[in-house]
Design a protein around this motif. Structure first.
Motif, PDB file in Angstrom:
ATOM      1  N   HIS A 160       0.819  -1.216   0.000  1.00 59.82           N
ATOM      2  CA  HIS A 160       0.000   0.000   0.000  1.00 59.82           C
ATOM      3  C   HIS A 160       0.853   1.266   0.000  1.00 59.82           C
ATOM      4  CE1 HIS A 160      -3.721  -2.176   0.520  1.00 59.82           C
ATOM      5  NE2 HIS A 160      -3.141  -2.897   1.463  1.00 59.82           N
ATOM      6  N   GLY A 161       2.157   1.112  -0.171  1.00 54.04           N
ATOM      7  CA  GLY A 161       3.054   2.265  -0.132  1.00 54.04           C
ATOM      8  C   GLY A 161       3.959   2.314  -1.340  1.00 54.04           C
ATOM      9  N   THR A 162       4.976   3.135  -1.229  1.00 54.17           N
ATOM     10  CA  THR A 162       5.945   3.332  -2.304  1.00 54.17           C
ATOM     11  C   THR A 162       7.341   3.352  -1.716  1.00 54.17           C
ATOM     12  OG1 THR A 162       4.350   4.683  -3.512  1.00 54.17           O
ATOM     13  CG2 THR A 162       6.648   4.876  -4.180  1.00 54.17           C
ATOM     14  N   ARG A 163       8.275   2.700  -2.389  1.00 57.51           N
ATOM     15  CA  ARG A 163       9.681   2.730  -1.993  1.00 57.51           C
ATOM     16  C   ARG A 163      10.428   3.703  -2.889  1.00 57.51           C
ATOM     17  NH1 ARG A 163      12.302  -2.193   0.572  1.00 57.51           N
ATOM     18  NH2 ARG A 163      10.539  -3.262   1.514  1.00 57.51           N
ATOM     19  N   LEU A 164      11.330   4.457  -2.283  1.00 59.04           N
ATOM     20  CA  LEU A 164      12.187   5.387  -3.008  1.00 59.04           C
ATOM     21  C   LEU A 164      13.611   4.846  -2.961  1.00 59.04           C
ATOM     22  CD1 LEU A 164      13.008   8.102  -4.317  1.00 59.04           C
ATOM     23  CD2 LEU A 164      13.150   9.027  -1.990  1.00 59.04           C
ATOM     24  N   PHE A 165      14.221   4.686  -4.133  1.00 54.04           N
ATOM     25  CA  PHE A 165      15.607   4.246  -4.239  1.00 54.04           C
ATOM     26  C   PHE A 165      16.430   5.396  -4.815  1.00 54.04           C
ATOM     27  CE2 PHE A 165      13.033   0.448  -4.487  1.00 54.04           C
ATOM     28  CZ  PHE A 165      13.707  -0.437  -3.649  1.00 54.04           C
ATOM     29  N   LEU A 166      17.529   5.728  -4.154  1.00 51.57           N
ATOM     30  CA  LEU A 166      18.447   6.766  -4.618  1.00 51.57           C
ATOM     31  C   LEU A 166      19.796   6.119  -4.874  1.00 51.57           C
ATOM     32  CD1 LEU A 166      17.695   9.541  -1.985  1.00 51.57           C
ATOM     33  CD2 LEU A 166      16.887   9.463  -4.337  1.00 51.57           C
ATOM     34  N   VAL A 167      20.327   6.327  -6.067  1.00 47.84           N
ATOM     35  CA  VAL A 167      21.644   5.802  -6.405  1.00 47.84           C
ATOM     36  C   VAL A 167      22.499   6.977  -6.855  1.00 47.84           C
ATOM     37  CG1 VAL A 167      22.958   4.257  -7.900  1.00 47.84           C
ATOM     38  CG2 VAL A 167      20.679   3.579  -7.101  1.00 47.84           C
ATOM     39  N   HIS A 168      23.592   7.222  -6.111  1.00 43.28           N
ATOM     40  CA  HIS A 168      24.550   8.274  -6.444  1.00 43.28           C
ATOM     41  C   HIS A 168      25.824   7.600  -6.932  1.00 43.28           C
ATOM     42  CE1 HIS A 168      22.025  10.286  -3.337  1.00 43.28           C
ATOM     43  NE2 HIS A 168      22.100  11.269  -4.212  1.00 43.28           N
ATOM     44  N   GLU A 169      26.332   8.027  -8.077  1.00 46.14           N
ATOM     45  CA  GLU A 169      27.578   7.479  -8.605  1.00 46.14           C
ATOM     46  C   GLU A 169      28.540   8.619  -8.908  1.00 46.14           C
ATOM     47  OE1 GLU A 169      27.068   3.813 -11.167  1.00 46.14           O
ATOM     48  OE2 GLU A 169      25.131   4.827 -11.444  1.00 46.14           O
ATOM     49  N   GLY A 170      29.827   8.368  -8.674  1.00 49.50           N
ATOM     50  CA  GLY A 170      30.841   9.386  -8.930  1.00 49.50           C
ATOM     51  C   GLY A 170      31.078  10.303  -7.757  1.00 49.50           C
ATOM     52  N   PHE A 171      30.561   9.967  -6.578  1.00 47.93           N
ATOM     53  CA  PHE A 171      30.722  10.800  -5.396  1.00 47.93           C
ATOM     54  C   PHE A 171      31.679  10.165  -4.393  1.00 47.93           C
ATOM     55  CE2 PHE A 171      26.692  12.184  -7.117  1.00 47.93           C
ATOM     56  CZ  PHE A 171      26.714  13.554  -6.915  1.00 47.93           C
ATOM     57  N   GLY A 172      32.479   9.208  -4.827  1.00 46.79           N
ATOM     58  CA  GLY A 172      33.396   8.518  -3.929  1.00 46.79           C
ATOM     59  C   GLY A 172      34.477   9.431  -3.390  1.00 46.79           C
ATOM     60  N   PRO A 173      35.235   8.956  -2.406  1.00 44.24           N
ATOM     61  CA  PRO A 173      36.236   9.805  -1.745  1.00 44.24           C
ATOM     62  C   PRO A 173      37.572   9.920  -2.481  1.00 44.24           C
ATOM     63  CG  PRO A 173      36.110   7.678  -0.680  1.00 44.24           C
ATOM     64  CD  PRO A 173      35.047   7.685  -1.747  1.00 44.24           C
ATOM     65  N   ASP A 174      37.646   9.567  -3.769  1.00 41.09           N
ATOM     66  CA  ASP A 174      38.901   9.652  -4.528  1.00 41.09           C
ATOM     67  C   ASP A 174      39.124  11.071  -5.033  1.00 41.09           C
ATOM     68  OD1 ASP A 174      39.075   6.915  -4.177  1.00 41.09           O
ATOM     69  OD2 ASP A 174      38.124   6.476  -6.087  1.00 41.09           O
ATOM     70  N   GLY A 175      40.109  11.751  -4.518  1.00 39.81           N
ATOM     71  CA  GLY A 175      40.425  13.116  -4.934  1.00 39.81           C
ATOM     72  C   GLY A 175      39.680  14.137  -4.106  1.00 39.81           C
ATOM     73  N   PRO A 176      40.210  15.350  -4.001  1.00 40.25           N
ATOM     74  CA  PRO A 176      39.617  16.366  -3.126  1.00 40.25           C
ATOM     75  C   PRO A 176      38.198  16.793  -3.531  1.00 40.25           C
ATOM     76  CG  PRO A 176      41.529  17.249  -4.301  1.00 40.25           C
ATOM     77  CD  PRO A 176      41.449  15.797  -4.626  1.00 40.25           C
ATOM     78  N   ALA A 177      37.938  16.963  -4.824  1.00 49.18           N
ATOM     79  CA  ALA A 177      36.599  17.400  -5.245  1.00 49.18           C
ATOM     80  C   ALA A 177      35.566  16.315  -4.973  1.00 49.18           C
ATOM     81  CB  ALA A 177      36.591  17.778  -6.726  1.00 49.18           C
ATOM     82  N   ARG A 178      35.920  15.056  -5.253  1.00 50.06           N
ATOM     83  CA  ARG A 178      34.991  13.954  -4.993  1.00 50.06           C
ATOM     84  C   ARG A 178      34.771  13.765  -3.499  1.00 50.06           C
ATOM     85  NH1 ARG A 178      35.588   8.767  -8.694  1.00 50.06           N
ATOM     86  NH2 ARG A 178      34.516   9.588 -10.494  1.00 50.06           N
TER      87      ARG A 178
END
Length: 83
Positions: free
Chosen positions: A38-56
């Motif tokens: 009776h509900g809805t699931r929300l899935f969020l996938v973030h890519e390219g935000f890893g801790p490699d390098g200062p900007a990331r």
């Protein structure tokens, strides 16, 4: 920024590349809604935000804080509402 996928009321996927040539980052965010009983699931996938390098690493911290400060409290407010 460009759309990778779009399905009305179900999926939105966006991709972009940071313009900084010293520290380029290729990022995407995909949001998907799926019915669950009776509900809805929300899935969020973030890519390219890893801790490699200062900007990331900075983007990784910002996204993490956004989830803690905004997504989790909003989820609690929604769950407390009468169905």
């Amino acid at each position: 920024m460009r759309a990778l996928a779009y399905d009305t009321e179900r999926t939105l996927s966006l991709r972009w590349t940071d313009a900084d040539p010293a520290n380029p980052a290729d990022r995407s965010v995909t949001r998907t809604l799926e019915q669950d009983g009776h509900g809805t699931r929300l899935f969020l996938v973030h890519e390219g935000f890893g801790p490699d390098g200062p900007a990331r690493a900075m983007a990784h911290r910002i996204v993490g804080r956004g989830g803690q400060r905004h997504v989790l409290p909003a989820r609690g407010q929604v769950l407390e509402q009468p169905g």
